[in-house]
Design a protein around this motif. Structure first.
Motif, short mmCIF file in Angstrom:
data_model
loop_
_atom_site.label_atom_id
_atom_site.label_comp_id
_atom_site.label_asym_id
_atom_site.label_seq_id
_atom_site.Cartn_x
_atom_site.Cartn_y
_atom_site.Cartn_z
N MET C 90 62.29 56.72 44.09
CA MET C 90 63.45 56.63 43.20
C MET C 90 64.52 55.69 43.78
O MET C 90 65.05 54.82 43.08
CB MET C 90 64.03 58.04 43.03
N LEU C 91 64.77 55.87 45.06
CA LEU C 91 65.80 55.09 45.75
C LEU C 91 65.50 53.59 45.66
O LEU C 91 66.38 52.78 45.33
CB LEU C 91 65.82 55.55 47.21
N ASP C 94 65.81 52.11 42.07
CA ASP C 94 67.19 52.01 41.55
C ASP C 94 68.13 51.28 42.50
O ASP C 94 69.35 51.31 42.31
CB ASP C 94 67.76 53.42 41.28
N LYS C 102 72.13 54.80 38.42
CA LYS C 102 71.04 55.33 39.27
C LYS C 102 70.64 56.69 38.72
O LYS C 102 71.50 57.47 38.31
CB LYS C 102 71.54 55.49 40.71
N ARG C 103 69.34 56.98 38.75
CA ARG C 103 68.91 58.26 38.18
C ARG C 103 69.41 59.44 39.02
O ARG C 103 69.31 59.41 40.25
CB ARG C 103 67.37 58.32 38.12
N PRO C 104 69.90 60.46 38.36
CA PRO C 104 70.25 61.69 39.09
C PRO C 104 68.97 62.38 39.57
O PRO C 104 67.89 62.16 39.01
CB PRO C 104 70.95 62.55 38.04
N LEU C 105 69.13 63.19 40.60
CA LEU C 105 68.01 63.95 41.16
C LEU C 105 68.35 65.43 41.05
O LEU C 105 69.43 65.85 41.48
CB LEU C 105 67.81 63.53 42.62
N ALA C 139 69.65 58.93 49.75
CA ALA C 139 69.82 58.75 48.30
C ALA C 139 71.23 59.16 47.87
O ALA C 139 71.87 58.50 47.04
CB ALA C 139 68.79 59.58 47.54
N ARG C 140 71.72 60.24 48.44
CA ARG C 140 73.08 60.70 48.12
C ARG C 140 74.10 59.64 48.52
O ARG C 140 75.00 59.30 47.75
CB ARG C 140 73.36 62.03 48.85
N HIS C 144 73.10 58.03 44.27
CA HIS C 144 72.42 58.94 43.33
C HIS C 144 73.18 60.27 43.31
O HIS C 144 73.62 60.74 44.34
CB HIS C 144 70.98 59.21 43.79
N GLU C 244 79.05 62.08 39.72
CA GLU C 244 79.16 60.63 39.50
C GLU C 244 80.63 60.21 39.43
O GLU C 244 81.01 59.17 39.98
CB GLU C 244 78.39 60.22 38.24
#
Lengths: 106, 317, 290
Positions: C90-91, C94, C102-105, C139-140, C144, C244
């Protein structure tokens, strides 16, 4: 059972100044203790504060600490002890060691 | 405190947390931060009748290794097994925050000198992880350590030094794994699950937690060194760890980044392949893995000195 | 109202949270995630209110035949690396997108522990759980939004592995038998030799050792307790938006923010004091070091 706090004040017959501003020594392991000496003008007296999980040995502490003050002649110092079931022999030894370290540092 | 030469020659395994902390940095450069004088004892232990310590079981401070400011957190296993509570955890986080502050300052004022002045964090692990008496706070502190380690990437190295009685287990086992460089002496132990729990889950026939040699082979430094889970295996003196940190800092940050075992997708793929190998080999004992990597007499590897071991042991390629 | 317990129902939870029929297991974008490993980790992509999200959940019904201690929601080596790979995939996909795009997880948490076996120790379970946590933290920090929801068990190191690296953490309230702890109070009682009654009395004023999501709430380790099953989906959507917004405004999220929240809620009062003592004392000697 919560920790208990004991306090004592003693005065040496032949008072000597504590050699450094402060001294810390020891680790609070099982059967062991740490001690912190902090110099303060107390009119020649020595204040002890002990924090310990052990109850019912107030008299023993009193005797051990008084003996240490008499033998070492320390004065004008606060002594804080965090104890975890140290025996009287260990307490005396740790106090003497700490004082020796303080003299060495000075 | 003994004189410097005595301290550096002292057994790391036998040393207190404070001796280990002071000895990780150069002579005369140590300043303890949030030390015993601050009397930051745990607010949670007294009500449960557990003894307190003025430094809450971790010695934190700063010193120099060469020109590098090094922030040290050294855990004391004799105090509640070196376990992490609220204050203990906050002090370790504090070491990271200061390293970040110093990194930012160097980058702002003299970025050309970053390589020779780059800060570092050194954690001397001696712990089973979370302190039961304040377990929730201890757990949350572990999450902060992992966050801080990820935050250090690209900025400064984090060292795990392991070689004291308790080892590095529980949550602190993966905190150690997440650092850049792991240095162990032969007595060091690193893992996640304690031997008693493995026995409980798998049965005594599969894993006997009373078998000290088996326990050592499973989590001990020599196994970790063969697996490349430990980067360095050093002699059991405080000085040997100190020297090793200095030598690694001299290699430069690019070389240090290559010492990690996890922290990017390539490394995850490499580790995943190892997990698959564990299925294929189905080792009854770490020795089976040592033999797989070409050690012909695996039972000898724990019988020889550290120097002999380093000269003969074959590691995972 | 009968309370619907969600323990052991990670797959059901995904269906209840994401848009109907939107979950594509073992796919992140157009990259497949290995489907033949780590059956206890359910990973893939879905949509919430039409927006693409990546989902990582525990399947407590799955049994990993190759690792004898990995079942019942336990996160083993394969599970943890599979989860980590999902995050990295994902990382990378995006990487060039701004915050908000960026897609949320979404992490759905129901795990009692990390693989406690011999094979795991020999090959290093500590690396597997560590690897996943580093991926989540990366990722955080990259922007994301990561929101965790504890639907069942979040026990000790397994909660650190799968949950505590999120930006924000939600938990079903205690009526759902949600379990968040390091050790149950019975074990604490045995070790400290203090009666359970006394411990429960103490936990009223100090949430630091007691078991339960409400205590983690007071320590700042859980942002919000979710009172109804129907609220799971809107609560996650709301927290994604909130995370976000915070990120765009440069406000903190994640473990350090939870530390501050712990003080605000009166649960961790010495944490900041200890950090500030170090900073103040360092400031006095800083010239010697840089």
């Amino acid at each position: 059972m919560a920790l208990q706090e004991l306090t004592y004040t003693f005065e040496a017959a032949n008072p000597q100044p504590f050699p450094v501003e402060w001294m810390h020594s020891g680790v609070v392991g099982s059967g062991d203790m740490e001690v912190m000496f902090t110099k303060e003008d107390l009119g020649g007296k020595v204040n002890f504060k002990i924090v310990t999980p052990v109850t019912g040995f107030d008299e023993v502490w009193s005797r051990v600490l008084q003996k240490f003050v008499n033998e070492s002649g320390i004065s004008d110092v606060n002594v804080e002890i965090n104890d975890n079931n140290a025996t009287p022999v260990v307490v005396s030894m740790r106090l003497r060691q700490a004082l020796q370290d303080a003299k060495k540092e000075a | 405190m003994a004189d410097w030469k005595e301290l550096e020659a002292k057994s790391f395994y036998e040393a207190t947390a404070r001796e280990r902390a002071i000895g990780m940095v150069d002579e005369g450069t140590w300043t303890e931060l949030a030390g015993p004088k601050d009397r930051l004892t745990s607010p949670h232990l007294p009500v449960l009748g557990e003894a307190v310590e003025f430094d809450d079981g971790v010695v934190t401070g700063v010193g120099l290794v060469g020109k590098h400011p090094v922030f040290v957190a050294s855990q004391e296993g004799k105090f509640i097994g070196g376990a992490v509570g609220e204050v203990h955890g906050a002090k370790i986080v504090g070491a990271f925050l200061l390293a970040n502050q110093v990194y930012d300052k160097i980058m702002a004022e003299c970025p050309d000198e970053i390589e020779e002045r780059r800060p570092a964090v050194v954690i001397s692990f001696e712990t089973g992880g979370v302190r039961l008496h304040e377990s929730n706070a201890g757990l949350l502190a572990h999450a902060e350590f992992m966050d801080q380690i990820q935050g250090s990437k690209g900025k400064f190295p984090v060292f795990a030094v392991i070689g004291s009685k308790v080892g590095a287990f529980g949550g602190m086992g993966f905190v150690a794994a997440a650092t850049d460089v792991i240095i162990m002496n032969t007595y060091g132990r690193l893992g996640l699950t304690g031997p008693e729990v493995i026995e409980q889950e798998m049965g005594k026939a599969e894993f006997d937690s009373a078998d000290k040699a088996l326990v050592y082979r499973t989590t001990g430094a020599r196994h970790k060194y063969i697996m490349r889970d430990a980067n360095y295996l050093v002699e059991d003196t405080i000085g040997a760890f100190h020297d090793c940190i200095g030598e690694v800092m001299d290699l430069g940050y690019a070389a240090i980044e290559k010492m990690r075992r996890i922290g990017n997708e390539e490394l995850v793929d490499e580790q995943l392949a190892l997990a698959e190998l564990s299925v294929e080999l189905h080792p009854k004992d770490s020795r089976d893995v040592w033999a797989y990597y070409g050690n012909e007499n695996p039972e000898q590897l724990t019988e020889i000195t550290t120097a002999e071991f380093l000269a003969t042991a074959k590691r995972r390629p | 109202m009968t309370v619907e317990v969600m323990i052991g129902r990670g797959r059901d939870a995904i269906d209840m949270i994401v848009d109907e029929g939107s979950f594509k297991e073992n796919m992140v974008g157009d990259t497949p995630i290995p489907s033949d490993i780590g059956p206890g980790a359910v990973v893939g992509e879905a949509a919430i209110e039409g927006r693409d999200v990546v989902v990582i959940a525990n399947d407590a019904q799955a049994v990993n035949e190759r690792f004898p201690v990995v079942y019942f929601g336990v996160i083993g080596m394969e599970e943890a690396y599979k989860m980590a790979k999902t995050v990295y995939t994902m990382l990378h996909q995006d990487a060039d997108k701004p915050i908000g795009e960026k897609r949320p997880l979404v992490l759905i948490v129901d795990t009692p522990g990390n693989g406690p076996g011999k094979q795991e120790e020999i090959f290093g379970m500590n690396k597997a759980t560590g690897a996943y946590q580093l991926a989540l933290a990366e990722a955080r920090k990259a922007g994301h939004a990561i929101v965790a929801l504890v639907i069942g068990r979040a026990i000790s190191g397994a909660f650190l592995c799968h949950g505590l690296q999120a930006d924000q953490i939600l938990a079903l309230s205690p009526e759902f038998s949600t379990m968040i702890h390091v050790m149950p109070i019975t074990s604490i009682s045995r070790i400290t030799k203090i009666d359970i009654e006394r411990l429960e009395e103490l936990s009223v004023s100090n949430p630091v050792f007691a078991a339960g999501p409400q205590f983690f709430y007071r320590l700042g380790g859980v942002d919000e307790l979710v009172e109804n099953i129907e609220d799971m989906r809107p609560a996650i959507a709301r927290h994604i938006a909130e995370v976000e917004d915070r990120k765009k405004a440069g406000l903190p999220t994640g473990p350090m923010y939870h530390g501050e929240l712990g003080e605000e809620r009166g649960g961790r009062m010495l944490r900041r004091k200890a950090i500030e003592a170090m900073e103040a004392e360092y400031a006095k000697v800083a010239d010697q070091y840089v």
